[in-house]
Every structure is written in C-alpha cells, then in structure tokens.
Scaffold this motif. Structure first.
Motif, PDB file in Angstrom:
ATOM      1  N   ALA A 256     -14.511 -10.428   4.507  1.00  0.00           N
ATOM      2  CA  ALA A 256     -15.030  -9.582   3.429  1.00  0.00           C
ATOM      3  C   ALA A 256     -16.058 -10.344   2.605  1.00  0.00           C
ATOM      4  O   ALA A 256     -17.109  -9.798   2.243  1.00  0.00           O
TER       5      ALA A 256
ATOM      6  N   ALA B 135      -3.840  -6.925  10.596  1.00  0.00           N
ATOM      7  CA  ALA B 135      -4.637  -8.123  10.351  1.00  0.00           C
ATOM      8  C   ALA B 135      -4.438  -8.620   8.926  1.00  0.00           C
ATOM      9  O   ALA B 135      -4.368  -9.826   8.680  1.00  0.00           O
ATOM     10  N   LEU B 136      -4.337  -7.689   7.996  1.00  0.00           N
ATOM     11  CA  LEU B 136      -4.132  -8.053   6.598  1.00  0.00           C
ATOM     12  C   LEU B 136      -2.777  -8.735   6.403  1.00  0.00           C
ATOM     13  O   LEU B 136      -2.665  -9.702   5.646  1.00  0.00           O
TER      14      LEU B 136
ATOM     15  N   ALA C 206      -9.635  -2.797   3.404  1.00  0.00           N
ATOM     16  CA  ALA C 206      -9.058  -3.258   4.670  1.00  0.00           C
ATOM     17  C   ALA C 206      -8.009  -2.268   5.172  1.00  0.00           C
ATOM     18  O   ALA C 206      -7.970  -1.941   6.358  1.00  0.00           O
TER      19      ALA C 206
ATOM     20  N   GLU D 133      -8.535  -5.385  -0.448  1.00  0.00           N
ATOM     21  CA  GLU D 133      -7.284  -5.011   0.219  1.00  0.00           C
ATOM     22  C   GLU D 133      -7.253  -3.515   0.518  1.00  0.00           C
ATOM     23  O   GLU D 133      -6.865  -3.099   1.617  1.00  0.00           O
TER      24      GLU D 133
ATOM     25  N   LEU E 289      -6.859  -1.993   9.031  1.00  0.00           N
ATOM     26  CA  LEU E 289      -6.613  -3.410   9.281  1.00  0.00           C
ATOM     27  C   LEU E 289      -5.290  -3.882   8.681  1.00  0.00           C
ATOM     28  O   LEU E 289      -5.164  -5.025   8.256  1.00  0.00           O
TER      29      LEU E 289
ATOM     30  N   ASP F  12      -8.201 -14.721   6.680  1.00  0.00           N
ATOM     31  CA  ASP F  12      -9.309 -14.344   7.556  1.00  0.00           C
ATOM     32  C   ASP F  12      -9.957 -13.037   7.100  1.00  0.00           C
ATOM     33  O   ASP F  12     -11.180 -12.898   7.131  1.00  0.00           O
ATOM     34  N   VAL F  13      -9.128 -12.086   6.667  1.00  0.00           N
ATOM     35  CA  VAL F  13      -9.670 -10.821   6.167  1.00  0.00           C
ATOM     36  C   VAL F  13     -10.485 -11.072   4.911  1.00  0.00           C
ATOM     37  O   VAL F  13     -11.582 -10.529   4.737  1.00  0.00           O
ATOM     38  N   LYS F  14      -9.975 -11.935   4.043  1.00  0.00           N
ATOM     39  CA  LYS F  14     -10.695 -12.276   2.804  1.00  0.00           C
ATOM     40  C   LYS F  14     -12.014 -12.981   3.128  1.00  0.00           C
ATOM     41  O   LYS F  14     -13.046 -12.683   2.538  1.00  0.00           O
TER      42      LYS F  14
END
Length: 59
Positions: free
Chosen positions: A29, A17-18, A9, A6, A14, A24-26
């Motif tokens: 990553a 997006a987060l 990001a 986090e 981001l 999706d971010v997870k």
C-alpha cells in the motif's frame, strides 16, 4: 496499520493476505501511494492509452 488501508485491503478481497502478511500488505500500500503521482489520468474518458488490437493489421 492505517484503518483506511485495512478497509481497502478487505474490500479488495485480501483478507487472507492481511491476516497472514500484514507487513507485506502495508508495504504494498505504501509503495502504491508513493507511486500514485506517476499515473496519468486521461482527460477524455473515451480515449484509449494505446490503439485497439486488431488481428491481421500491421503484420
């Protein structure tokens, strides 16, 4: 979500997006971390991974 992911990001800008797509971010990553072994770090910092591009050579 992992606090480090986090923070990275957010540091990458981001935030939107987060907030909108945390899964999706997870996933992105996790994919990046799982493929990190495939990146070859150059031993010589001045070395380029490919020849410099020059207009008109090799044409």
């Amino acid at each position: 979500m992992d606090a480090i992911i986090e923070a990275l990001a957010k540091a990458a800008g981001l935030d939107k997006a987060l907030a909108a797509f945390p899964d999706d971010v997870k996933a992105a990553a996790a994919q990046a971390l799982n493929n990190a072994h495939g990146v070859q770090v150059p031993t010589d910092p001045a070395a380029e991974p490919w020849p410099p591009m020059r207009a008109g050579t090799g044409l």
